[in-house]
Design an enzyme around this catalytic site. Structure first.
Site, mmCIF file in Angstrom:
data_model
loop_
_atom_site.group_PDB
_atom_site.id
_atom_site.type_symbol
_atom_site.label_atom_id
_atom_site.label_comp_id
_atom_site.label_asym_id
_atom_site.label_seq_id
_atom_site.Cartn_x
_atom_site.Cartn_y
_atom_site.Cartn_z
ATOM 1 N N GLY A 4 -9.993 -10.788 -0.590
ATOM 2 C CA GLY A 4 -9.820 -9.346 -0.625
ATOM 3 C C GLY A 4 -8.921 -8.921 -1.768
ATOM 4 O O GLY A 4 -9.130 -7.866 -2.382
ATOM 5 N N SER A 18 0.508 -0.700 1.314
ATOM 6 C CA SER A 18 -0.452 -1.759 0.978
ATOM 7 C C SER A 18 -0.251 -2.172 -0.463
ATOM 8 O O SER A 18 -0.456 -1.368 -1.386
ATOM 9 C CB SER A 18 -1.892 -1.272 1.181
ATOM 10 O OG SER A 18 -2.810 -2.191 0.607
ATOM 11 N N GLN A 44 -2.069 -4.219 -2.063
ATOM 12 C CA GLN A 44 -3.359 -4.304 -2.743
ATOM 13 C C GLN A 44 -3.795 -2.944 -3.275
ATOM 14 O O GLN A 44 -4.257 -2.827 -4.410
ATOM 15 C CB GLN A 44 -4.412 -4.875 -1.800
ATOM 16 C CG GLN A 44 -4.203 -6.340 -1.464
ATOM 17 C CD GLN A 44 -5.283 -6.899 -0.555
ATOM 18 O OE1 GLN A 44 -6.170 -6.183 -0.106
ATOM 19 N NE2 GLN A 44 -5.208 -8.186 -0.265
ATOM 20 N N ASP A 96 1.128 -10.725 6.514
ATOM 21 C CA ASP A 96 0.282 -11.925 6.517
ATOM 22 C C ASP A 96 0.827 -13.030 7.416
ATOM 23 O O ASP A 96 0.107 -13.983 7.731
ATOM 24 C CB ASP A 96 0.130 -12.477 5.098
ATOM 25 C CG ASP A 96 -0.904 -11.711 4.296
ATOM 26 O OD1 ASP A 96 -1.747 -11.028 4.906
ATOM 27 O OD2 ASP A 96 -0.843 -11.781 3.046
#
Length: 758
Positions: free
Chosen positions: A405, A483, A485, A631
């Site tokens: 991802g 986030s 990402q 995570d």
């Protein structure tokens, strides 16, 4: 297939060469037809096939065996196909064959077969005609070279013309599947173009190379001392010259086009050698090597890293103690970003400690596909010859992200700013994960990006700026949830955008992108939770040392904390303050964790982490720490199970859209192993079974599904340290996405993990 329910009443094979005879034998062995007949002008082949029971009847002419046939398979050279169609038409006209008889073939070109049918039948091509091409063969030919398993695990391309009926397509496909082949469908035109490159051109080159060398005066020495590569490549030049003569002429247009393209590439390589352009030669050879491996992984869904299969399980015998000093593989987040920024920089970037896991390798391959010369990885060492901010080239194929991802989301930002079109794809798991979280704000910047389906998933199609006609525009974007990402995607897109791009994050998230941009000389403005970049700058190459990954270290931190009489030291782990939530949470639970030898490596703080056996206490996990440990929660759930009392997690919806729904998957596994837990809308409540004065078993044994999520698999492996019986974890092959060598390293400190390959 039972003989009481065969697919066909009577199959007629026309041509008992290797393919025709092998198909006849496979049909016979699998009882797919009540009768098998054959037509071949070579009488000894017919006689032998009848004597050996491969066929029931045979002849030199179709009319003598046609009666009752409901499938004809043409297995003759492509130039002879039209004559076979004439015989078939006559048999239909005389009533020997029904008009509904199915017709197929095994020829290497498909448009020639269809044109031959048109020449005989005109516009009334039988609806039962379904050309097919088995991608199988052998160096030897003829009836006696036949093999009933020739088609097993090989592809067969079915190429129906527009006139073919659905019933005929389905029946022909079932036949090939029944003899062990994998069936795919392709238009006849596309088939001929593809095969011109992948089959016909290599055969032509092999024949030509052998012929060229045979004409040399010293040909005896050339052939006597030929190395394995020459023998492997030219093996196909021993094929039937008549057959290949027919194929080359039958597929003339596509083969000539492939030859012209090959000549252009050969000319480019010649120029690079003459000019001694070392970097470009290395890039060409490296991309070719990586592409050969990469396409194999894509087509077979096997991983980049060494493994014998794409399916594996862990069988873990309970153990009680861990000890030692170990080195954890490099940080995955930093490895991704080092490849990206190194490729976009001017100059040569050298990386040490690169994580050679599946996800990071997917990023590396993507930049190779876009023309970047990358040496390695070799024991964690990678050298990148950067192409600058405007040096990427369009990939000729979709960029395959595997299960990563991070690769897909961060690359979306980079590719949204490029002049060329791009397509990003991934494996089945990645293709279920939400991509609108990056696509939507990129559209606000002016990107044209199309996700798939109502849920906004991969593949992603990105239109190049050259077609759009204007650059991206800098925006101010408030992220609904923290986030790294999404933030990184927008900051990377902002490097090319007109004006300033500012991301407002509600909470702290990983800041590796900001740190690394600064290391590469690109100014980043950070004011609290506001992070900004202004487009139009450049990146300068630098050396990167990748620290050990704290997300991977977390498994061993929990292992030492929950195991009896244990002490474990993890060397030089990255302790970036945006990543240390797992340390803070474990400390609040009472874990004995000490940091030593703290220093800076490549702009990132690192330390040795020592963890000792601890009596953990359940806690309400602070909301402020959730994004700093997103995570690590699967392994923290194992710690919570071993703690005294209740652990409550809220504000973690992000866990539901990782490689799996990690909350639901972990809850299912915990319950299997005897732990009481309750899933909530945005978290979980775990009833710990720990005791203040004991490190006795907490978990029962059992079989747990990891849902092919690497972090879930590794978390339940650590649970074995407090299990009463064997734990089996299904779907562990994905561990290599982030932690290659996990099982071996775990076993070295005291666990007992056996890997079972499916």
């Amino acid at each position: 297939m039972s003989s009481s329910n065969p697919l066909f009443n009577k199959v007629i094979i026309i041509g008992l060469g290797l393919i025709g005879a092998s198909l006849a034998q496979a049909i016979k062995n699998n009882e797919l037809s009540t009768k098998i007949a054959a037509v071949d002008r070579h009488k000894p082949s017919i006689k032998a096939a009848i004597a050996e029971g491969v066929i029931d009847q045979g002849s030199e002419v179709l009319s003598e065996v046609a009666s009752g046939g409901d499938l004809i398979v043409i297995a003759v050279p492509v130039k002879a196909v039209q004559g076979v169609f004439v015989d078939i038409q006559q048999a239909i006209q005389t009533g020997q064959l029904a008009a509904s008889c199915l017709i197929s073939d095994v020829c290497s070109t498909k448009m020639t077969v269809i044109e031959a049918a048109k020449a005989v039948f005109g516009d009334n091509i039988p609806a039962g005609l379904v050309p097919a091409h088995p991608i199988a063969g052998a160096e030897n030919s003829g009836y006696y070279a036949r093999r009933a398993d020739l088609f097993v695990n090989h592809n067969v391309i079915v190429c129906p013309p527009s006139s073919a009926s659905c019933h005929a397509i389905e029946r022909i496909s079932r036949l090939w599947q029944a003899v062990g082949a994998a069936v795919m469908t392709m238009s006849p035109e596309h088939h001929d173009k593809v095969l011109a490159h992948t089959s016909h051109l290599p055969h032509l080159l092999a024949f030509n190379l052998v012929g060229q060398l045979a004409d040399h005066d010293d040909n005896m020495d050339i052939f006597r001392y030929a190395a394995g590569g020459f023998r492997d490549f030219t093996r196909i030049a021993a094929s039937d010259p008549v057959m290949w003569h027919d194929i080359f002429l039958a597929n003339q247009s596509a083969i000539v086009s492939a030859l012209d393209e090959f000549s252009d590439y050969l000319g480019q390589l010649r120029k690079l050698i003459v000019t001694e352009d070392s970097v470009a030669i290395l890039g060409l050879l490296g991309r070719a090597q990586a592409a050969r491996r990469h396409f194999g992984h894509m087509l077979t869904s096997t991983p980049y890293t060494a493994t014998e299969t794409a399916a594996a399980s862990y069988i873990i015998t309970p153990s009680r103690c861990v000890s030692g000093t170990i080195a954890i593989p490099g940080d995955k987040s930093i490895s991704h970003r080092s490849i990206m920024l190194g490729s976009l920089a001017t100059g040569t970037t050298r990386i040490k400690g690169f994580l050679e896991g599946e996800d990071a390798l997917a990023t590396l391959q993507a930049f190779r596909d876009m023309g970047v010369t990358i040496e390695g990885p070799d024991n964690g060492n990678v050298t990148i010859h950067g192409v600058g901010m405007h040096g990427l080239k369009p990939s000729k194929t979709p960029l395959y992200m595997g299960n990563s991802g991070t690769s897909m989301r961060l690359l979306s930002g980079i590719l949204a700013a490029q002049d060329f079109d791009s397509v990003l794809t991934g494996d089945v798991s990645l293709s279920r994960r939400p991509m609108e979280r990056v696509a939507a704000p990129l559209r606000d910047m002016g990107a044209q990006i199309q996700s798939t389906g109502q849920r906004g998933t991969a593949p992603l199609s990105i239109t190049g700026r050259a077609k759009v006609g204007r650059p991206l525009q800098g925006i101010e974007y408030s992220m609904p949830v923290a986030s790294a990402q999404v933030k990184s995607c927008l900051l990377l897109a902002g490097l090319w955008a007109k004006g300033t791009t500012t991301v407002l994050q509600p909470d702290v998230s990983r800041d590796h992108t900001e740190r690394m941009l600064s290391a590469f000389g690109y100014p980043v403005k950070v004011e609290g939770q506001h992070i900004s970049v202004t487009g139009g700058g450049s990146l300068s190459a630098c050396d990167i040392a990748v620290p050990a990954d704290i997300s991977s270290a977390a498994f061993f931190m929990v292992a030492a904390a929950i195991a009896k009489d244990s002490e474990l030291t993890l060397s030089q782990v990255g302790i970036n303050p945006t990543r240390t939530g797992v340390i803070e949470i474990l400390r609040q639970m009472g874990a004995d964790i000490a940091l030593s030898n703290q220093s800076q490596v490549g702009g990132e703080p690192v330390a040795d982490i020592t963890v000792r056996s601890s009596n953990l206490q359940g806690i309400n996990i602070p909301a402020s720490l959730v994004p700093l440990a997103i995570d690590e929660f699967p392994i923290l759930f194992i710690a919570a199970s071993c703690a005294r009392g209740k652990t409550v997690l809220t504000g973690a919806k992000e866990l539901r859209v990782k490689e799996s729904d990690r909350i639901a998957a972990m809850a299912e596994g915990l319950e299997t192993l005897g732990i009481d837990c309750c899933v909530t809308e945005d978290g979980i409540i775990i009833e710990g079974r720990g005791s203040k004065h004991s490190h006795d078993a907490i978990f029962t044994g059992g079989s747990v599904a990891s849902y092919h999520d690497h972090r879930i698999a590794m978390s339940f492996a650590i649970a074995s340290l407090r299990a009463s019986d064997t734990i089996i974890i299904e779907g562990t092959e994905t561990v290599n996405t982030s932690f290659p060598g996990f099982a071996e390293l775990a076993n070295s400190i005291g666990l007992s993990i056996a890997t079972k390959l499916a």
